[in-house]
Motif scaffolding. Sequence first.
Motif, PDB file in Angstrom:
ATOM      1  N   LYS A 435       0.319  -0.833   0.360  1.00  0.00           N
ATOM      2  CA  LYS A 435       0.485  -0.259   0.757  1.00  0.00           C
ATOM      3  C   LYS A 435       1.022   1.275   0.229  1.00  0.00           C
ATOM      4  O   LYS A 435       0.123   2.296   0.245  1.00  0.00           O
ATOM      5  N   ARG A 436       2.262   0.662  -0.205  1.00  0.00           N
ATOM      6  CA  ARG A 436       3.199   1.996  -0.173  1.00  0.00           C
ATOM      7  C   ARG A 436       2.555   3.649  -0.877  1.00  0.00           C
ATOM      8  O   ARG A 436       2.427   4.771  -0.843  1.00  0.00           O
ATOM      9  N   ASP A 437       2.636   3.215  -2.065  1.00  0.00           N
ATOM     10  CA  ASP A 437       2.159   4.017  -3.440  1.00  0.00           C
ATOM     11  C   ASP A 437       0.959   4.437  -3.247  1.00  0.00           C
ATOM     12  O   ASP A 437       0.673   5.600  -3.746  1.00  0.00           O
ATOM     13  N   LEU A 438      -0.013   4.466  -2.219  1.00  0.00           N
ATOM     14  CA  LEU A 438      -0.909   4.890  -2.187  1.00  0.00           C
ATOM     15  C   LEU A 438      -1.002   5.909  -0.641  1.00  0.00           C
ATOM     16  O   LEU A 438      -3.032   6.338  -0.586  1.00  0.00           O
ATOM     17  N   MET A 439      -0.419   5.915   0.030  1.00  0.00           N
ATOM     18  CA  MET A 439      -0.369   6.525   1.231  1.00  0.00           C
ATOM     19  C   MET A 439      -0.959   8.283   0.416  1.00  0.00           C
ATOM     20  O   MET A 439      -1.409   9.072   1.567  1.00  0.00           O
ATOM     21  N   GLY A 440      -0.594   8.757  -0.338  1.00  0.00           N
ATOM     22  CA  GLY A 440      -0.418   9.943  -0.284  1.00  0.00           C
ATOM     23  C   GLY A 440      -1.989   9.922  -1.076  1.00  0.00           C
ATOM     24  O   GLY A 440      -2.649  11.441  -0.960  1.00  0.00           O
ATOM     25  N   GLU A 441      -3.357   8.955  -1.373  1.00  0.00           N
ATOM     26  CA  GLU A 441      -4.318   8.942  -0.947  1.00  0.00           C
ATOM     27  C   GLU A 441      -5.354   9.482  -0.107  1.00  0.00           C
ATOM     28  O   GLU A 441      -6.679  10.082   0.610  1.00  0.00           O
ATOM     29  N   MET A 442      -4.365   9.128   1.554  1.00  0.00           N
ATOM     30  CA  MET A 442      -4.806   9.326   2.969  1.00  0.00           C
ATOM     31  C   MET A 442      -4.023  10.711   3.078  1.00  0.00           C
ATOM     32  O   MET A 442      -4.992  11.090   3.764  1.00  0.00           O
ATOM     33  N   PHE A 443      -2.586  10.727   3.090  1.00  0.00           N
ATOM     34  CA  PHE A 443      -2.076  11.713   4.008  1.00  0.00           C
ATOM     35  C   PHE A 443      -1.517  12.455   2.959  1.00  0.00           C
ATOM     36  O   PHE A 443      -0.789  12.188   1.510  1.00  0.00           O
ATOM     37  N   THR A 444      -1.266  14.496   3.448  1.00  0.00           N
ATOM     38  CA  THR A 444      -0.732  14.996   2.450  1.00  0.00           C
ATOM     39  C   THR A 444       0.866  14.849   2.491  1.00  0.00           C
ATOM     40  O   THR A 444       1.091  14.657   3.461  1.00  0.00           O
ATOM     41  N   ASP A 445       1.698  15.177   1.598  1.00  0.00           N
ATOM     42  CA  ASP A 445       3.219  15.837   1.956  1.00  0.00           C
ATOM     43  C   ASP A 445       3.155  16.549   3.437  1.00  0.00           C
ATOM     44  O   ASP A 445       3.944  15.348   3.694  1.00  0.00           O
ATOM     45  N   VAL A 446       2.443  16.777   4.156  1.00  0.00           N
ATOM     46  CA  VAL A 446       2.956  17.344   5.216  1.00  0.00           C
ATOM     47  C   VAL A 446       2.487  16.062   6.335  1.00  0.00           C
ATOM     48  O   VAL A 446       3.421  16.490   7.066  1.00  0.00           O
ATOM     49  N   ASP A 447       1.636  15.365   5.927  1.00  0.00           N
ATOM     50  CA  ASP A 447       1.150  14.807   7.168  1.00  0.00           C
ATOM     51  C   ASP A 447       2.709  13.333   6.955  1.00  0.00           C
ATOM     52  O   ASP A 447       3.318  13.242   7.903  1.00  0.00           O
ATOM     53  N   LEU A 448       3.152  13.110   6.018  1.00  0.00           N
ATOM     54  CA  LEU A 448       4.274  12.195   5.726  1.00  0.00           C
ATOM     55  C   LEU A 448       4.855  12.915   5.915  1.00  0.00           C
ATOM     56  O   LEU A 448       6.207  11.875   6.053  1.00  0.00           O
ATOM     57  N   ALA A 449       5.594  14.298   6.013  1.00  0.00           N
ATOM     58  CA  ALA A 449       7.249  14.675   6.429  1.00  0.00           C
ATOM     59  C   ALA A 449       7.216  14.399   7.711  1.00  0.00           C
ATOM     60  O   ALA A 449       8.205  14.246   8.183  1.00  0.00           O
TER      61      ALA A 449
END
Length: 497
Positions: A435-449
């Motif tokens: 599911k790694r490449d789907l993380m952007g569906e749920m989190f913004t770049d700020v969330d992931l950072a």
Amino acid sequence: MTLLMPKPEPAIMSRRNELIARLAAILPRESLIVDEVARRAYECDAFTMYRALPLVVTLPESVEQVRAIMALAADMNVKVVPRGAGTSLSGGSMPLEDGILLGMSKFNRILEIDYENRCARVQPGVQNLAISKAVEAQGFYYAPDPSSQIACSIGGNVAENAGGVHCLKYGLTTNNILGLDVVLMGGEFIRLGGKHLDSEGYDLIGLMTGSEGLLGVVTEVTVRLLQKPPIARGLLLGFASVAAGARCVGAIIARGVIPAGLEMMDKATIHAVERFQPCGYPLDAAALVIVELDGPQAEVDHLVGVVQDIAREEGATTIRASTSEAERLRFWAGRKNAFPAVSCIAPDYLCMDGTIPRARLPEALAGMDRLAKEQGLSVANVFHAGDGNLHPLILYDASKEGDIERAEKLGFDILRLCVSLGGVLTGEHGVGVEKRDLMGEMFTDVDLAQQMRLKCAFDPAGRLNPGKVFPTLHRCAELGMMHVSGGKMPFPDLPRF
């Protein structure tokens, strides 16, 4: 779809012989696997779509050996992938061609059982079910019970925050552990929590649980033991449609009843289970809801009646309550064997893991059926209905051209559907690589950072299980977490993908 992983680093590959020689000074010969054929046994976990041959496999037996391996990896700038029993369904322990696979299977002892404090100290390689077996004579058990509990290890359960059919009432792994011993990248050792009920300082146990091997290697777990309830009874509820079964699930919770377990499966799964291991499931039902109620006798008998009334109100075509412990266990035997049973109806299947709000179950199931038809595939559904944790099994044939790609696309579309309904990408299997490449569906770049900053605090060089969870591999310096001296960044060869 092509899963991209960090490219093997030539600087590591060229020093393999040196790495092996230094590992040989730490481990006995039987705990170091260098032969190519022997390493093949570790080239994937239960997420078998993708494989990689590990650079070397280590099977330490002591905390001192784990610390020495981690210190050596940091000194040589080598990646490390921790592995438990290899039952991960998201590729969380998929190895790297330029990484040490750190297998924890020899950490398989129950160190202490403390009934007075209702806890046990166990090594991470202990099988989930073994804990309950060890304490059942005294009337205790360990609550989280994933379907793979006969094989999965407690360390892997911590890494993925595993659940199971009883997590609705008794919680996930994170709700049932009191302490962790952890070795960090570089060999540092930390102890989090213990037998006491309240954690000191920040909740680092909560942070470590579900971190998928990206923050540290667990070497000991203190688990909470629960006393078995006086009685437990099961109910089988059959329905003429999946939507009716889903509505019943919501109605049970809405009435204030919190079952010990509340599971659901569709017609395809019911028939597969009955062929694989007959349990007496109603073959005329389009959906089956399994309910377990536990507690004092009077309470359980009352709640059985309440649930039966709800089932009638929702149009149940079958209502059956267990009258013996053997019958209750038979109700659950089919659910526990649902995954292998589905192998009877398709050559291959891809098990997904998304979670939605319970009230959206009918929409989710209808949406999955629509998406499957668009791809020309079918889905068998079996899931933890009480907490909305879906496990759609996408049926396909890997020998048929294009089927793998269609199955992967359908899996991605189902997870996007879960997020769109207010849910999340995973309930208990973890993100891993699946599911790694789907993380952007749920989190913004700020969330992931922000999440990546936590990773950097524990593993500044990004050497521990890289390529998992985060869709883009950042240098910690990019997040302001690493000192750059003289314009030179540490580990400039760190790949991005």
